[in-house]
Scaffold this active site. Structure first.
Site, PDB file in Angstrom:
ATOM      1  N   LYS A 111       1.045  -1.273  -0.052  1.00 46.93           N
ATOM      2  CA  LYS A 111      -0.145  -0.136  -0.036  1.00 46.93           C
ATOM      3  C   LYS A 111       0.868   1.383   0.100  1.00 46.93           C
ATOM      4  O   LYS A 111       0.247   2.269  -0.427  1.00 46.93           O
ATOM      5  CB  LYS A 111      -0.850   0.150   1.329  1.00 46.93           C
ATOM      6  CG  LYS A 111      -2.040  -1.174   1.071  1.00 46.93           C
ATOM      7  CD  LYS A 111      -3.237  -0.787   1.876  1.00 46.93           C
ATOM      8  CE  LYS A 111      -4.223  -1.781   1.680  1.00 46.93           C
ATOM      9  NZ  LYS A 111      -5.341  -1.629   2.426  1.00 46.93           N
ATOM     10  N   LYS A 192      -4.160  -9.621  -5.659  1.00 48.81           N
ATOM     11  CA  LYS A 192      -5.485 -10.197  -5.178  1.00 48.81           C
ATOM     12  C   LYS A 192      -6.682  -9.007  -5.481  1.00 48.81           C
ATOM     13  O   LYS A 192      -6.385  -7.828  -5.548  1.00 48.81           O
ATOM     14  CB  LYS A 192      -5.152  -9.955  -3.399  1.00 48.81           C
ATOM     15  CG  LYS A 192      -5.527  -9.017  -2.807  1.00 48.81           C
ATOM     16  CD  LYS A 192      -5.660  -9.253  -1.327  1.00 48.81           C
ATOM     17  CE  LYS A 192      -6.009  -7.883  -0.626  1.00 48.81           C
ATOM     18  NZ  LYS A 192      -7.361  -7.587  -0.839  1.00 48.81           N
ATOM     19  N   LYS A 195     -10.859  -3.941  -2.519  1.00 50.58           N
ATOM     20  CA  LYS A 195     -11.724  -3.000  -2.529  1.00 50.58           C
ATOM     21  C   LYS A 195     -11.046  -1.572  -3.164  1.00 50.58           C
ATOM     22  O   LYS A 195     -11.627  -0.983  -3.867  1.00 50.58           O
ATOM     23  CB  LYS A 195     -11.978  -2.621  -0.981  1.00 50.58           C
ATOM     24  CG  LYS A 195     -13.656  -3.132  -0.869  1.00 50.58           C
ATOM     25  CD  LYS A 195     -13.908  -2.726   0.640  1.00 50.58           C
ATOM     26  CE  LYS A 195     -13.281  -3.617   1.782  1.00 50.58           C
ATOM     27  NZ  LYS A 195     -12.307  -3.164   2.453  1.00 50.58           N
TER      28      LYS A 195
END
Ligand code: ATP
Ligand code: MG
Length: 328
Positions: A111, A192, A195
Protein backbone atom coordinates in the site's frame (compact mmCIF):
# COMPACT_ATOMS: atom_id res chain seq x y z
CA UNK A 1 -17.64 -22.32 22.25
CA UNK A 2 -15.19 -19.97 20.57
CA UNK A 3 -14.92 -16.22 20.72
CA UNK A 4 -14.70 -14.93 17.17
CA UNK A 5 -13.64 -11.50 15.90
CA UNK A 6 -13.41 -10.23 12.34
CA UNK A 7 -13.49 -6.84 10.66
CA UNK A 8 -13.97 -5.27 7.26
CA UNK A 9 -12.75 -1.79 6.30
CA UNK A 10 -15.33 0.68 4.95
CA UNK A 11 -12.85 1.75 2.25
CA UNK A 12 -15.42 1.00 -0.45
CA UNK A 13 -18.30 -1.41 -0.97
CA UNK A 14 -17.13 -4.94 -0.05
CA UNK A 15 -15.97 -7.07 -2.95
CA UNK A 16 -16.68 -10.59 -4.08
CA UNK A 17 -13.21 -11.36 -2.62
CA UNK A 18 -14.22 -10.04 0.81
CA UNK A 19 -17.41 -12.06 0.58
CA UNK A 20 -15.92 -15.38 -0.57
CA UNK A 21 -12.79 -15.10 1.58
CA UNK A 22 -14.31 -13.87 4.82
CA UNK A 23 -17.87 -12.49 5.17
CA UNK A 24 -19.56 -15.61 3.71
CA UNK A 25 -18.34 -17.62 6.70
CA UNK A 26 -19.56 -15.16 9.36
CA UNK A 27 -23.24 -16.17 9.63
CA UNK A 28 -22.64 -19.88 10.20
CA UNK A 29 -19.97 -19.15 12.81
CA UNK A 30 -22.66 -17.47 14.90
CA UNK A 31 -24.07 -20.86 15.94
CA UNK A 32 -22.73 -21.73 19.37
CA UNK A 33 -20.00 -19.08 19.36
CA UNK A 34 -19.63 -15.53 20.69
CA UNK A 35 -19.04 -13.39 17.61
CA UNK A 36 -17.84 -9.80 17.23
CA UNK A 37 -18.15 -8.37 13.73
CA UNK A 38 -16.64 -4.95 13.30
CA UNK A 39 -16.62 -2.09 10.81
CA UNK A 40 -13.00 -1.05 11.14
CA UNK A 41 -13.28 2.62 10.17
CA UNK A 42 -10.08 3.64 11.98
CA UNK A 43 -8.16 1.30 9.69
CA UNK A 44 -9.81 2.93 6.68
CA UNK A 45 -8.21 6.33 7.44
CA UNK A 46 -4.69 4.91 7.13
CA UNK A 47 -5.13 5.92 3.47
CA UNK A 48 -6.86 9.16 2.38
CA UNK A 49 -10.69 9.11 2.55
CA UNK A 50 -13.46 11.53 1.63
CA UNK A 51 -15.26 12.22 4.93
CA UNK A 52 -18.83 12.18 3.58
CA UNK A 53 -18.21 9.05 1.57
CA UNK A 54 -16.66 7.35 4.58
CA UNK A 55 -19.81 7.98 6.68
CA UNK A 56 -21.93 6.52 3.88
CA UNK A 57 -19.70 3.49 3.44
CA UNK A 58 -19.86 2.74 7.16
CA UNK A 59 -23.68 2.59 7.01
CA UNK A 60 -23.57 0.55 3.82
CA UNK A 61 -21.19 -1.95 5.35
CA UNK A 62 -23.45 -2.33 8.41
CA UNK A 63 -26.39 -3.10 6.12
CA UNK A 64 -24.29 -5.57 4.12
CA UNK A 65 -23.26 -7.43 7.28
CA UNK A 66 -26.95 -7.79 8.15
CA UNK A 67 -27.93 -8.69 4.58
CA UNK A 68 -25.50 -11.62 4.48
CA UNK A 69 -27.07 -13.00 7.63
CA UNK A 70 -25.39 -11.51 10.72
CA UNK A 71 -28.05 -11.66 13.42
CA UNK A 72 -27.62 -8.79 15.89
CA UNK A 73 -29.33 -10.87 18.58
CA UNK A 74 -26.62 -13.49 18.26
CA UNK A 75 -23.57 -11.40 17.35
CA UNK A 76 -22.14 -8.05 18.35
CA UNK A 77 -22.07 -5.79 15.29
CA UNK A 78 -20.29 -2.48 15.87
CA UNK A 79 -18.13 0.36 14.56
CA UNK A 80 -14.51 0.40 15.73
CA UNK A 81 -14.31 4.17 16.35
CA UNK A 82 -17.38 3.98 18.62
CA UNK A 83 -15.49 1.77 21.06
CA UNK A 84 -12.57 3.91 22.30
CA UNK A 85 -10.80 0.94 23.91
CA UNK A 86 -9.56 -0.07 20.42
CA UNK A 87 -7.47 3.06 19.95
CA UNK A 88 -6.37 2.95 23.60
CA UNK A 89 -5.08 -0.63 23.45
CA UNK A 90 -3.80 0.02 19.92
CA UNK A 91 -1.50 2.72 21.31
CA UNK A 92 -0.21 0.43 24.03
CA UNK A 93 0.51 -2.38 21.57
CA UNK A 94 2.36 0.04 19.26
CA UNK A 95 4.74 0.56 22.14
CA UNK A 96 5.45 -3.19 22.19
CA UNK A 97 5.91 -3.62 18.43
CA UNK A 98 9.16 -2.86 16.65
CA UNK A 99 9.38 -0.57 13.62
CA UNK A 100 11.37 -3.29 11.79
CA UNK A 101 8.64 -5.88 12.18
CA UNK A 102 5.98 -3.43 10.98
CA UNK A 103 8.08 -2.44 7.96
CA UNK A 104 8.26 -6.12 6.98
CA UNK A 105 4.46 -6.42 6.60
CA UNK A 106 3.61 -7.04 2.95
CA UNK A 107 0.40 -4.98 3.18
CA UNK A 108 2.46 -1.96 4.27
CA UNK A 109 4.90 -2.52 1.42
CA UNK A 110 2.07 -2.96 -1.14
CA UNK A 111 0.00 0.00 0.00
CA UNK A 112 2.96 2.38 0.36
CA UNK A 113 4.64 1.43 -2.94
CA UNK A 114 5.02 4.37 -5.29
CA UNK A 115 3.33 6.84 -2.89
CA UNK A 116 5.04 10.15 -2.05
CA UNK A 117 3.33 10.57 1.30
CA UNK A 118 2.56 7.55 3.45
CA UNK A 119 0.74 8.02 6.75
CA UNK A 120 2.28 6.77 10.00
CA UNK A 121 -1.02 4.95 10.54
CA UNK A 122 -0.40 2.73 7.53
CA UNK A 123 2.74 1.48 9.29
CA UNK A 124 1.14 1.14 12.72
CA UNK A 125 -2.08 -0.48 11.44
CA UNK A 126 -1.14 -4.03 12.62
CA UNK A 127 -0.95 -3.17 16.36
CA UNK A 128 -4.40 -1.55 16.10
CA UNK A 129 -5.66 -4.72 14.40
CA UNK A 130 -4.06 -6.76 17.21
CA UNK A 131 -5.95 -4.60 19.71
CA UNK A 132 -9.24 -5.19 17.85
CA UNK A 133 -8.75 -8.92 18.26
CA UNK A 134 -7.18 -9.14 21.72
CA UNK A 135 -9.74 -6.89 23.46
CA UNK A 136 -12.42 -9.61 23.20
CA UNK A 137 -10.28 -12.58 24.35
CA UNK A 138 -10.75 -13.89 20.82
CA UNK A 139 -9.84 -17.53 20.05
CA UNK A 140 -10.54 -17.52 16.33
CA UNK A 141 -10.18 -14.93 13.56
CA UNK A 142 -11.80 -15.81 10.21
CA UNK A 143 -10.02 -13.81 7.48
CA UNK A 144 -8.69 -14.07 3.93
CA UNK A 145 -5.14 -15.29 3.26
CA UNK A 146 -3.75 -11.74 2.98
CA UNK A 147 -4.26 -11.23 6.74
CA UNK A 148 -2.16 -14.23 7.80
CA UNK A 149 0.94 -12.13 8.43
CA UNK A 150 -0.99 -9.61 10.56
CA UNK A 151 -2.42 -12.47 12.59
CA UNK A 152 1.07 -13.82 13.22
CA UNK A 153 2.10 -10.40 14.47
CA UNK A 154 -0.98 -10.31 16.72
CA UNK A 155 0.01 -13.67 18.20
CA UNK A 156 3.61 -12.52 18.66
CA UNK A 157 2.71 -9.29 20.44
CA UNK A 158 0.17 -11.10 22.65
CA UNK A 159 2.82 -13.66 23.63
CA UNK A 160 5.38 -10.90 24.16
CA UNK A 161 3.14 -9.21 26.75
CA UNK A 162 2.06 -12.52 28.29
CA UNK A 163 5.72 -13.47 28.81
CA UNK A 164 6.50 -10.15 30.44
CA UNK A 165 3.39 -9.55 32.55
CA UNK A 166 1.63 -12.92 33.00
CA UNK A 167 -1.44 -14.21 31.15
CA UNK A 168 -2.97 -10.97 29.86
CA UNK A 169 -4.25 -12.12 26.49
CA UNK A 170 -5.78 -15.14 24.81
CA UNK A 171 -3.52 -15.97 21.86
CA UNK A 172 -5.88 -16.27 18.85
CA UNK A 173 -5.85 -18.81 16.02
CA UNK A 174 -6.43 -17.75 12.44
CA UNK A 175 -9.11 -19.40 10.27
CA UNK A 176 -8.39 -19.11 6.55
CA UNK A 177 -10.94 -20.97 4.38
CA UNK A 178 -9.46 -23.77 2.24
CA UNK A 179 -11.01 -22.29 -0.95
CA UNK A 180 -11.70 -18.64 -1.71
CA UNK A 181 -9.12 -17.19 0.67
CA UNK A 182 -7.46 -15.28 -2.13
CA UNK A 183 -9.76 -14.19 -4.93
CA UNK A 184 -7.68 -12.47 -7.59
CA UNK A 185 -8.09 -9.25 -9.56
CA UNK A 186 -10.04 -9.74 -12.80
CA UNK A 187 -7.58 -7.54 -14.67
CA UNK A 188 -4.28 -8.72 -13.14
CA UNK A 189 -5.02 -12.23 -11.87
CA UNK A 190 -1.66 -12.51 -10.11
CA UNK A 191 -2.74 -9.70 -7.73
CA UNK A 192 -5.47 -10.04 -5.08
CA UNK A 193 -8.88 -8.46 -5.70
CA UNK A 194 -9.08 -5.35 -3.48
CA UNK A 195 -11.74 -2.86 -2.53
CA UNK A 196 -9.37 0.03 -3.04
CA UNK A 197 -8.07 -1.02 -6.47
CA UNK A 198 -8.12 2.05 -8.73
CA UNK A 199 -9.27 -0.01 -11.70
CA UNK A 200 -13.00 -0.68 -11.19
CA UNK A 201 -12.91 -3.43 -13.82
CA UNK A 202 -10.62 -5.49 -11.60
CA UNK A 203 -13.18 -5.89 -8.86
CA UNK A 204 -16.73 -7.16 -8.46
CA UNK A 205 -18.49 -5.27 -5.68
CA UNK A 206 -21.25 -6.99 -3.70
CA UNK A 207 -23.76 -4.38 -4.88
CA UNK A 208 -22.80 -4.40 -8.58
CA UNK A 209 -25.70 -4.72 -11.05
CA UNK A 210 -26.18 -7.85 -13.13
CA UNK A 211 -25.02 -5.88 -16.18
CA UNK A 212 -21.78 -4.73 -14.53
CA UNK A 213 -21.00 -8.17 -13.12
CA UNK A 214 -21.46 -9.76 -16.55
CA UNK A 215 -19.39 -7.06 -18.26
CA UNK A 216 -16.53 -7.38 -15.77
CA UNK A 217 -16.41 -11.19 -15.95
CA UNK A 218 -16.67 -11.18 -19.74
CA UNK A 219 -13.68 -8.87 -19.97
CA UNK A 220 -11.64 -10.68 -17.28
CA UNK A 221 -8.04 -11.34 -18.29
CA UNK A 222 -7.46 -14.98 -19.23
CA UNK A 223 -4.97 -16.53 -21.69
CA UNK A 224 -4.87 -17.55 -25.33
CA UNK A 225 -4.90 -21.29 -24.75
CA UNK A 226 -8.70 -21.80 -24.94
CA UNK A 227 -8.85 -24.80 -22.67
CA UNK A 228 -10.41 -24.75 -19.24
CA UNK A 229 -8.53 -26.41 -16.40
CA UNK A 230 -7.15 -25.38 -13.02
CA UNK A 231 -3.49 -24.30 -12.96
CA UNK A 232 -2.72 -21.26 -10.84
CA UNK A 233 0.78 -20.80 -12.28
CA UNK A 234 0.07 -21.19 -16.01
CA UNK A 235 -3.59 -20.09 -16.05
CA UNK A 236 -4.16 -17.65 -13.18
CA UNK A 237 -7.18 -15.94 -14.82
CA UNK A 238 -9.08 -19.16 -15.59
CA UNK A 239 -8.17 -20.66 -12.19
CA UNK A 240 -9.54 -17.56 -10.45
CA UNK A 241 -12.79 -17.84 -12.43
CA UNK A 242 -13.00 -21.55 -11.57
CA UNK A 243 -12.58 -20.72 -7.85
CA UNK A 244 -15.30 -18.07 -8.08
CA UNK A 245 -17.63 -20.34 -10.06
CA UNK A 246 -17.09 -23.28 -7.72
CA UNK A 247 -17.83 -21.20 -4.59
CA UNK A 248 -20.87 -19.53 -6.14
CA UNK A 249 -22.38 -22.73 -7.57
CA UNK A 250 -21.36 -25.35 -5.01
CA UNK A 251 -19.91 -27.48 -7.86
CA UNK A 252 -16.40 -28.87 -7.37
CA UNK A 253 -13.50 -27.63 -9.50
CA UNK A 254 -13.07 -31.19 -10.88
CA UNK A 255 -16.72 -31.27 -12.04
CA UNK A 256 -16.41 -27.85 -13.61
CA UNK A 257 -13.22 -28.87 -15.44
CA UNK A 258 -15.01 -31.90 -16.86
CA UNK A 259 -18.06 -29.88 -17.82
CA UNK A 260 -16.17 -27.04 -19.55
CA UNK A 261 -12.85 -28.53 -20.67
CA UNK A 262 -13.72 -28.41 -24.36
CA UNK A 263 -16.00 -25.37 -24.34
CA UNK A 264 -14.89 -21.88 -25.31
CA UNK A 265 -14.09 -19.17 -22.77
CA UNK A 266 -17.17 -17.20 -23.90
CA UNK A 267 -19.81 -19.63 -22.67
CA UNK A 268 -17.76 -20.45 -19.55
CA UNK A 269 -17.62 -16.76 -18.62
CA UNK A 270 -21.37 -16.35 -19.22
CA UNK A 271 -22.05 -19.15 -16.75
CA UNK A 272 -19.57 -17.82 -14.16
CA UNK A 273 -21.32 -14.44 -14.34
CA UNK A 274 -24.72 -16.06 -13.87
CA UNK A 275 -23.52 -17.96 -10.79
CA UNK A 276 -22.11 -14.75 -9.27
CA UNK A 277 -25.33 -12.82 -9.99
CA UNK A 278 -27.40 -15.59 -8.37
CA UNK A 279 -25.17 -15.56 -5.28
CA UNK A 280 -25.29 -11.80 -4.83
CA UNK A 281 -28.94 -11.16 -5.75
CA UNK A 282 -30.52 -12.26 -2.43
CA UNK A 283 -27.92 -10.23 -0.49
CA UNK A 284 -28.67 -7.15 -2.60
CA UNK A 285 -32.42 -7.51 -2.05
CA UNK A 286 -32.02 -7.65 1.72
CA UNK A 287 -29.53 -4.80 1.62
CA UNK A 288 -31.90 -2.41 -0.16
CA UNK A 289 -34.64 -3.19 2.37
CA UNK A 290 -32.33 -2.42 5.28
CA UNK A 291 -30.30 0.60 4.27
CA UNK A 292 -32.92 3.24 4.92
CA UNK A 293 -34.24 1.93 8.24
CA UNK A 294 -33.65 3.30 11.76
CA UNK A 295 -33.05 -0.25 12.78
CA UNK A 296 -29.43 0.13 11.67
CA UNK A 297 -28.69 2.84 14.23
CA UNK A 298 -30.28 0.91 17.05
CA UNK A 299 -28.28 -2.21 16.19
CA UNK A 300 -25.01 -0.29 15.97
CA UNK A 301 -25.64 1.61 19.25
CA UNK A 302 -26.41 -1.60 21.01
CA UNK A 303 -23.38 -3.33 19.45
CA UNK A 304 -21.03 -0.53 20.53
CA UNK A 305 -22.19 -0.65 24.13
CA UNK A 306 -21.96 -4.46 24.28
CA UNK A 307 -18.46 -4.38 22.76
CA UNK A 308 -17.27 -1.56 25.02
CA UNK A 309 -18.40 -3.39 28.17
CA UNK A 310 -16.13 -6.35 27.30
CA UNK A 311 -13.30 -4.24 25.88
CA UNK A 312 -12.88 -1.96 28.91
CA UNK A 313 -12.22 -4.97 31.15
CA UNK A 314 -9.33 -6.14 28.96
CA UNK A 315 -7.99 -2.60 28.69
CA UNK A 316 -8.09 -2.09 32.47
CA UNK A 317 -6.30 -5.40 33.03
CA UNK A 318 -3.53 -4.42 30.60
CA UNK A 319 -3.12 -0.86 31.89
CA UNK A 320 -2.80 -2.11 35.43
CA UNK A 321 -0.32 -4.84 34.50
CA UNK A 322 2.01 -2.55 32.53
CA UNK A 323 1.96 0.26 35.12
CA UNK A 324 -0.31 2.94 33.63
CA UNK A 325 -2.38 5.06 36.02
CA UNK A 326 -2.24 5.09 39.82
CA UNK A 327 -3.54 1.71 40.85
CA UNK A 328 -1.32 -1.34 41.10
P1 ATP B 1 -8.51 -2.68 1.00
O1 ATP B 1 -7.99 -2.73 -0.41
O2 ATP B 1 -9.11 -1.38 1.39
O3 ATP B 1 -7.50 -3.20 2.01
P2 ATP B 1 -9.74 -5.27 0.99
O4 ATP B 1 -10.48 -5.73 -0.21
O5 ATP B 1 -8.36 -5.85 1.20
O6 ATP B 1 -9.74 -3.70 1.00
P3 ATP B 1 -10.34 -5.52 3.83
O7 ATP B 1 -11.41 -4.73 4.47
O8 ATP B 1 -8.93 -5.10 4.04
O9 ATP B 1 -10.66 -5.59 2.26
O10 ATP B 1 -10.49 -7.04 4.26
C1 ATP B 1 -11.72 -7.59 4.71
C2 ATP B 1 -11.63 -9.11 4.72
O11 ATP B 1 -11.62 -9.62 3.38
C3 ATP B 1 -10.34 -9.66 5.36
O12 ATP B 1 -10.66 -10.84 6.09
C4 ATP B 1 -9.47 -10.00 4.19
O13 ATP B 1 -8.51 -11.00 4.47
C5 ATP B 1 -10.50 -10.48 3.19
N1 ATP B 1 -10.05 -10.31 1.81
C6 ATP B 1 -9.63 -9.15 1.25
N2 ATP B 1 -9.35 -9.34 -0.04
C7 ATP B 1 -9.59 -10.65 -0.32
C8 ATP B 1 -9.49 -11.45 -1.50
N3 ATP B 1 -9.06 -10.93 -2.63
N4 ATP B 1 -9.85 -12.75 -1.43
C9 ATP B 1 -10.30 -13.28 -0.27
N5 ATP B 1 -10.41 -12.59 0.89
C10 ATP B 1 -10.07 -11.28 0.87
MG1 MG C 1 -7.21 -5.15 2.85
Amino acid sequence: MSIIFSGVQPTSTPTLGNYLGAIRNFPELQEGNECYYCIVDQHAITVPQDSQLLHERIRKLAAIYLAVGIDPNQSTLFIQSEVPAHAQLGWILQCYCYIGELERMTQFKDKSKGKDAVSTGLLTYPPLMAADILLYNTNLVPVGADQKQHLELTRNVAERLNNKYGELFTVPEVFIPPVGARIMSLVEPTKKMSKSDDNQKATIFILDSEKDITKKIKSATTDSDQSIYYDKEQKPGISNLLDIYSLCSGKSIKDLENEYRDQGYGSFKTDVAEAVVNTLKPIQEKYYNLIETNQLDEILDDGASKAQSVAVKTLARVEKAIGLGRHS
